[in-house]
Design a protein around this motif. Structure first.
Motif, short mmCIF file in Angstrom:
data_model
loop_
_atom_site.label_atom_id
_atom_site.label_comp_id
_atom_site.label_asym_id
_atom_site.label_seq_id
_atom_site.Cartn_x
_atom_site.Cartn_y
_atom_site.Cartn_z
N ARG A 39 0.64 -1.27 -0.04
CA ARG A 39 0.04 0.11 0.03
C ARG A 39 0.96 1.14 -0.17
NH1 ARG A 39 -5.44 -0.73 1.31
NH2 ARG A 39 -6.04 -2.68 1.52
N ALA A 40 1.77 1.17 0.81
CA ALA A 40 2.99 2.39 0.94
C ALA A 40 3.51 2.64 -0.57
CB ALA A 40 3.79 2.09 1.99
N VAL A 41 3.95 1.55 -1.15
CA VAL A 41 4.55 1.75 -2.45
C VAL A 41 3.61 2.35 -3.51
CG1 VAL A 41 5.63 0.43 -4.72
CG2 VAL A 41 6.25 -0.18 -1.98
N THR A 42 2.27 1.98 -3.41
CA THR A 42 1.28 2.33 -4.06
C THR A 42 0.79 3.87 -4.16
OG1 THR A 42 0.25 0.29 -4.00
CG2 THR A 42 -1.29 2.04 -4.86
N GLU A 88 -8.87 4.43 -2.91
CA GLU A 88 -8.13 4.74 -4.10
C GLU A 88 -6.84 3.55 -3.92
OE1 GLU A 88 -6.24 8.17 -4.53
OE2 GLU A 88 -6.00 8.09 -6.60
N ILE A 89 -6.37 3.47 -2.74
CA ILE A 89 -5.21 2.63 -2.75
C ILE A 89 -5.70 1.20 -2.77
CG2 ILE A 89 -3.29 1.87 -0.95
CD1 ILE A 89 -2.82 4.77 -2.05
N SER A 90 -6.68 0.67 -2.25
CA SER A 90 -7.36 -0.79 -2.14
C SER A 90 -7.48 -0.95 -3.70
CB SER A 90 -8.44 -0.85 -1.30
OG SER A 90 -8.09 -0.58 -0.02
N ARG A 91 -8.24 -0.04 -4.26
CA ARG A 91 -8.34 -0.34 -5.92
C ARG A 91 -7.14 -0.47 -6.85
NH1 ARG A 91 -12.61 2.93 -4.39
NH2 ARG A 91 -11.64 4.93 -5.13
N ASN A 92 -6.13 0.30 -6.29
CA ASN A 92 -4.88 0.09 -7.28
C ASN A 92 -3.75 -0.69 -6.75
OD1 ASN A 92 -5.33 2.40 -9.56
ND2 ASN A 92 -6.05 3.54 -7.57
N LYS A 175 -9.07 -12.12 -7.36
CA LYS A 175 -8.93 -12.43 -8.55
C LYS A 175 -7.59 -12.25 -9.11
CE LYS A 175 -11.14 -12.48 -13.24
NZ LYS A 175 -10.33 -13.83 -13.57
N LYS A 176 -7.24 -10.88 -9.07
CA LYS A 176 -5.88 -10.46 -9.45
C LYS A 176 -4.73 -10.84 -8.67
CE LYS A 176 -7.48 -6.01 -11.33
NZ LYS A 176 -7.90 -4.49 -10.80
N ASP A 177 -4.93 -10.85 -7.22
CA ASP A 177 -3.71 -11.60 -6.54
C ASP A 177 -3.61 -13.05 -6.37
OD1 ASP A 177 -3.71 -9.02 -5.38
OD2 ASP A 177 -4.79 -9.10 -3.50
N SER A 178 -4.57 -13.84 -6.88
CA SER A 178 -4.42 -15.17 -7.15
C SER A 178 -4.00 -15.52 -8.43
CB SER A 178 -5.89 -15.76 -6.79
OG SER A 178 -6.32 -15.38 -5.71
N GLU A 179 -4.19 -14.62 -9.42
CA GLU A 179 -3.75 -15.20 -10.79
C GLU A 179 -2.62 -14.38 -11.22
OE1 GLU A 179 -7.09 -14.14 -13.27
OE2 GLU A 179 -8.40 -15.95 -12.39
N ARG A 180 -1.93 -13.69 -10.35
CA ARG A 180 -0.51 -12.94 -10.91
C ARG A 180 0.22 -13.96 -11.02
NH1 ARG A 180 -0.51 -10.05 -5.33
NH2 ARG A 180 0.74 -11.59 -4.21
N ALA A 181 1.45 -13.76 -11.86
CA ALA A 181 2.35 -14.74 -12.04
C ALA A 181 3.33 -14.82 -11.09
CB ALA A 181 3.24 -14.33 -13.33
N ILE A 182 3.80 -13.82 -10.42
CA ILE A 182 4.67 -13.99 -9.29
C ILE A 182 4.15 -14.01 -7.75
CG2 ILE A 182 6.89 -12.88 -8.46
CD1 ILE A 182 6.81 -11.20 -10.87
#
Ligand code: DC
Length: 217
Positions: A39-42, A88-92, A175-182
């Motif tokens: 979140r801080a990096v975002t 906004e941070i949660s969405r990004n 979905k995004k967190d489970s399907e990412r490659a890394i």
């Protein structure tokens, strides 16, 4: 008690952070919320107006240090704890979190914090960050229950929100967190799964405390 490392993973709203806090307080452990690092990096990336998808634009990572201490998050010494909890941070946040460059940097922050009696929560702690943890927990709850908890949390904080929007956003983020490659969100093979849908925070915390005490005998 000697050094002991607990890894807690699970999807958004499964209660990881609140439960880790309670268990850490009761047992004198340090809680490290690794979602706060992403979140801080975002937040930094949004403040700098970079294209979040473009790894080449993240050179600011060389100049930042993020620390999570006593429930607060600091970027180069500045307290950003409330700024990183916005919609906004949660969405990004899933966008930077899928990038190799970002994950390599966050792993440095995570490893710096992983000494002593630690409870670290996130998505890839048991699988990637601390594969040798003494205890690994995977927390789940139904989508509806997780959305309900977020909605109630917002209400308590005086933030107006819409249950259906929260539900939709939670499902999209998982979905995004489970399907990412890394380092995707995934249960480690040696993790103990706890479905918290029908459990109170105290019931879940006590279950985990019992498991820690059993393993630490
Ligand atoms: O737990 P949280 O909702 O604060 O996490 C925010 C985001 O950070 C989450 O959607 C994905 C990312 N994250 C991650 O990829 N790996 C972690 N160990 C922790 C969080």
């Amino acid at each position: 008690m000697k050094d002991f490392i607990v890894a807690i993973d699970g999807p958004a709203g499964s209660g990881k952070s609140s439960i880790s806090d309670i268990v850490a307080n009761k047992l004198g452990f340090t809680h490290v919320d690794t979602g706060a690092f992403f979140r801080a990096v975002t937040l930094e990336a949004l403040n700098r107006g970079i294209n979040l998808e473009n790894e080449d634009e993240y050179s600011f990572l060389d100049d930042i240090n993020v620390i999570y201490k006593d429930g607060k998050t600091y970027v180069n010494g500045k307290d950003v704890s409330s700024l990183i909890r916005t919609g906004e941070i949660s969405r990004n946040v899933s966008t930077p979190a899928k990038l190799k460059r970002v994950r390599e940097k966050v792993i440095e922050f995570e490893r710096m914090s992983s000494h002593g009696k630690i409870i670290m929560d996130g998505r890839d702690i048991g699988t990637v960050v601390l594969p040798n943890a003494d205890l690994k927990i995977f927390l789940t709850a139904s989508n509806e229950e997780r959305a309900r908890r977020r909605f109630e949390q917002n209400k308590l904080m005086g933030i107006e929100s819409d249950y259906n929007t929260i539900l939709k956003e939670i499902i999209e983020r998982d979905k995004k967190d489970s399907e990412r490659a890394i380092a995707p969100l995934k249960q480690a093979i040696d993790a103990i799964a706890i479905d918290t849908t029908k459990m109170s925070i105290d019931e879940v915390s006590n279950t985990i405390i019992k498991l820690i005490n059993e393993r630490n005998d």
